[in-house]
Design a protein around this motif. Structure first.
Motif, PDB file in Angstrom:
ATOM      1  N   VAL A 112      27.995  45.715  33.506  1.00  0.00           N
ATOM      2  CA  VAL A 112      29.016  44.491  32.985  1.00  0.00           C
ATOM      3  C   VAL A 112      30.508  44.992  32.758  1.00  0.00           C
ATOM      4  O   VAL A 112      31.217  44.404  33.289  1.00  0.00           O
ATOM      5  CB  VAL A 112      28.382  44.032  31.601  1.00  0.00           C
ATOM      6  CG1 VAL A 112      29.268  42.939  31.185  1.00  0.00           C
ATOM      7  CG2 VAL A 112      27.024  43.132  32.098  1.00  0.00           C
ATOM      8  N   GLU A 113      30.601  46.202  32.121  1.00  0.00           N
ATOM      9  CA  GLU A 113      31.934  46.848  31.935  1.00  0.00           C
ATOM     10  C   GLU A 113      32.905  46.840  33.209  1.00  0.00           C
ATOM     11  O   GLU A 113      33.835  46.384  33.347  1.00  0.00           O
ATOM     12  CB  GLU A 113      31.774  48.204  31.262  1.00  0.00           C
ATOM     13  CG  GLU A 113      33.206  48.885  30.823  1.00  0.00           C
ATOM     14  CD  GLU A 113      34.052  47.778  29.902  1.00  0.00           C
ATOM     15  OE1 GLU A 113      35.445  47.663  29.948  1.00  0.00           O
ATOM     16  OE2 GLU A 113      33.548  47.123  28.889  1.00  0.00           O
ATOM     17  N   THR A 114      32.203  47.516  34.129  1.00  0.00           N
ATOM     18  CA  THR A 114      32.364  47.709  35.459  1.00  0.00           C
ATOM     19  C   THR A 114      32.988  46.183  36.379  1.00  0.00           C
ATOM     20  O   THR A 114      34.057  46.162  36.636  1.00  0.00           O
ATOM     21  CB  THR A 114      31.438  48.441  36.317  1.00  0.00           C
ATOM     22  OG1 THR A 114      31.104  49.644  35.927  1.00  0.00           O
ATOM     23  CG2 THR A 114      32.166  48.715  37.799  1.00  0.00           C
ATOM     24  N   LEU A 115      32.057  45.420  36.163  1.00  0.00           N
ATOM     25  CA  LEU A 115      32.360  44.154  36.763  1.00  0.00           C
ATOM     26  C   LEU A 115      33.470  43.262  35.945  1.00  0.00           C
ATOM     27  O   LEU A 115      34.478  42.845  36.552  1.00  0.00           O
ATOM     28  CB  LEU A 115      31.089  43.064  36.598  1.00  0.00           C
ATOM     29  CG  LEU A 115      30.007  43.525  37.449  1.00  0.00           C
ATOM     30  CD1 LEU A 115      28.907  42.643  37.272  1.00  0.00           C
ATOM     31  CD2 LEU A 115      30.290  43.255  38.990  1.00  0.00           C
ATOM     32  N   MET A 116      33.861  43.513  34.767  1.00  0.00           N
ATOM     33  CA  MET A 116      34.780  43.118  33.769  1.00  0.00           C
ATOM     34  C   MET A 116      36.053  43.643  34.470  1.00  0.00           C
ATOM     35  O   MET A 116      37.236  42.912  34.545  1.00  0.00           O
ATOM     36  CB  MET A 116      34.459  43.169  32.456  1.00  0.00           C
ATOM     37  CG  MET A 116      33.499  42.373  31.972  1.00  0.00           C
ATOM     38  SD  MET A 116      32.948  42.552  30.226  1.00  0.00           S
ATOM     39  CE  MET A 116      34.414  42.203  29.550  1.00  0.00           C
ATOM     40  N   SER A 117      35.957  44.871  34.537  1.00  0.00           N
ATOM     41  CA  SER A 117      37.448  45.620  34.906  1.00  0.00           C
ATOM     42  C   SER A 117      37.791  45.094  36.204  1.00  0.00           C
ATOM     43  O   SER A 117      39.092  44.939  36.458  1.00  0.00           O
ATOM     44  CB  SER A 117      37.224  47.312  34.802  1.00  0.00           C
ATOM     45  OG  SER A 117      36.329  47.833  35.692  1.00  0.00           O
ATOM     46  N   ARG A 118      36.814  44.813  37.315  1.00  0.00           N
ATOM     47  CA  ARG A 118      37.055  44.392  38.407  1.00  0.00           C
ATOM     48  C   ARG A 118      37.703  43.195  38.315  1.00  0.00           C
ATOM     49  O   ARG A 118      38.649  42.801  39.090  1.00  0.00           O
ATOM     50  CB  ARG A 118      36.023  44.577  39.362  1.00  0.00           C
ATOM     51  CG  ARG A 118      35.296  45.823  39.979  1.00  0.00           C
ATOM     52  CD  ARG A 118      34.099  45.950  40.696  1.00  0.00           C
ATOM     53  NE  ARG A 118      33.730  47.290  41.081  1.00  0.00           N
ATOM     54  CZ  ARG A 118      32.508  47.521  41.598  1.00  0.00           C
ATOM     55  NH1 ARG A 118      31.928  46.337  42.051  1.00  0.00           N
ATOM     56  NH2 ARG A 118      32.227  48.751  42.039  1.00  0.00           N
ATOM     57  N   HIS A 119      37.218  42.242  37.667  1.00  0.00           N
ATOM     58  CA  HIS A 119      37.551  40.964  37.452  1.00  0.00           C
ATOM     59  C   HIS A 119      38.922  40.988  37.001  1.00  0.00           C
ATOM     60  O   HIS A 119      39.831  40.201  37.439  1.00  0.00           O
ATOM     61  CB  HIS A 119      36.493  40.179  36.850  1.00  0.00           C
ATOM     62  CG  HIS A 119      36.878  38.699  36.512  1.00  0.00           C
ATOM     63  ND1 HIS A 119      36.905  37.789  37.468  1.00  0.00           N
ATOM     64  CD2 HIS A 119      37.380  38.040  35.442  1.00  0.00           C
ATOM     65  CE1 HIS A 119      37.293  36.340  37.172  1.00  0.00           C
ATOM     66  NE2 HIS A 119      37.718  36.510  35.805  1.00  0.00           N
ATOM     67  N   GLU A 120      39.237  41.770  35.929  1.00  0.00           N
ATOM     68  CA  GLU A 120      40.313  41.775  35.482  1.00  0.00           C
ATOM     69  C   GLU A 120      41.489  42.290  36.211  1.00  0.00           C
ATOM     70  O   GLU A 120      42.552  41.589  36.156  1.00  0.00           O
ATOM     71  CB  GLU A 120      40.436  42.539  34.243  1.00  0.00           C
ATOM     72  CG  GLU A 120      41.599  42.946  33.321  1.00  0.00           C
ATOM     73  CD  GLU A 120      41.638  43.616  31.970  1.00  0.00           C
ATOM     74  OE1 GLU A 120      42.426  44.088  31.723  1.00  0.00           O
ATOM     75  OE2 GLU A 120      40.519  43.685  31.552  1.00  0.00           O
ATOM     76  N   ARG A 121      41.262  43.371  37.080  1.00  0.00           N
ATOM     77  CA  ARG A 121      42.212  43.930  37.973  1.00  0.00           C
ATOM     78  C   ARG A 121      42.531  42.823  39.216  1.00  0.00           C
ATOM     79  O   ARG A 121      43.719  42.647  39.496  1.00  0.00           O
ATOM     80  CB  ARG A 121      41.386  44.920  38.820  1.00  0.00           C
ATOM     81  CG  ARG A 121      42.402  46.470  38.259  1.00  0.00           C
ATOM     82  CD  ARG A 121      41.752  47.661  39.053  1.00  0.00           C
ATOM     83  NE  ARG A 121      40.443  48.072  38.433  1.00  0.00           N
ATOM     84  CZ  ARG A 121      39.321  48.239  38.805  1.00  0.00           C
ATOM     85  NH1 ARG A 121      39.267  48.108  40.267  1.00  0.00           N
ATOM     86  NH2 ARG A 121      38.397  48.674  38.457  1.00  0.00           N
ATOM     87  N   ARG A 122      41.642  41.993  39.669  1.00  0.00           N
ATOM     88  CA  ARG A 122      41.627  40.787  40.366  1.00  0.00           C
ATOM     89  C   ARG A 122      42.609  39.910  39.873  1.00  0.00           C
ATOM     90  O   ARG A 122      43.513  39.498  40.636  1.00  0.00           O
ATOM     91  CB  ARG A 122      40.195  40.425  41.002  1.00  0.00           C
ATOM     92  CG  ARG A 122      40.372  39.607  42.623  1.00  0.00           C
ATOM     93  CD  ARG A 122      38.899  39.189  42.844  1.00  0.00           C
ATOM     94  NE  ARG A 122      37.801  40.167  42.611  1.00  0.00           N
ATOM     95  CZ  ARG A 122      36.672  39.861  41.942  1.00  0.00           C
ATOM     96  NH1 ARG A 122      36.520  38.922  41.363  1.00  0.00           N
ATOM     97  NH2 ARG A 122      35.947  40.850  41.703  1.00  0.00           N
ATOM     98  N   GLN A 123      42.376  39.288  38.845  1.00  0.00           N
ATOM     99  CA  GLN A 123      43.068  38.335  38.114  1.00  0.00           C
ATOM    100  C   GLN A 123      44.687  38.919  37.965  1.00  0.00           C
ATOM    101  O   GLN A 123      45.336  38.158  38.269  1.00  0.00           O
ATOM    102  CB  GLN A 123      42.673  37.822  36.782  1.00  0.00           C
ATOM    103  CG  GLN A 123      41.424  36.963  36.891  1.00  0.00           C
ATOM    104  CD  GLN A 123      40.920  36.474  35.419  1.00  0.00           C
ATOM    105  OE1 GLN A 123      41.296  37.051  34.501  1.00  0.00           O
ATOM    106  NE2 GLN A 123      40.950  35.185  35.312  1.00  0.00           N
TER     107      GLN A 123
END
Length: 76
Positions: free
Chosen positions: A37-48
Motif C-alpha cells: 500500500v505504501e508503494t502504491l501511495m508513493s507512486r500515486h503521489e509521484r504521478r500527481q
C-alpha cells in the motif's frame, strides 16, 4: 495425557506451535500488505506531482504567450 521429555503436554505444545505459525503468517501478510500500500501511495503521489508540474508549465506558457512575454530564466 502424553507428556514430552521436559514435562510439557504434547497436545498443548502442538497447539501453541500452530498458533505461533498462524500469528507469524498474519504478521508477515500484514507487513507485506502495508509495504504494498505504501508503494502504491508513493507512486500515486509521484504521478500527481508530475501532473501538477506539467499543468503549471502549460499554464505558465499560455500566460506568457497571451502577453507576448519571455520566461525570466532565459534572460536573467
Amino acid at each position: 495425557m502424553k507428556y514430552g521429555k521436559y514435562g510439557f503436554n504434547l497436545s498443548q505444545s502442538g497447539f501453541i506451535m500452530a498458533e505461533t505459525i498462524v500469528a507469524l503468517a498474519v504478521l508477515t501478510a500484514g507487513i507485506s500488505l502495508g509495504l504494498g500500500v505504501e508503494t502504491l501511495m508513493s507512486r500515486h503521489e509521484r504521478r500527481q506531482t508530475e501532473q501538477v508540474k506539467q499543468a503549471r508549465a502549460t499554464y505558465e506558457q499560455a500566460r506568457l504567450a497571451q502577453f507576448n512575454l519571455q520566461p525570466l530564466g532565459k534572460h536573467a
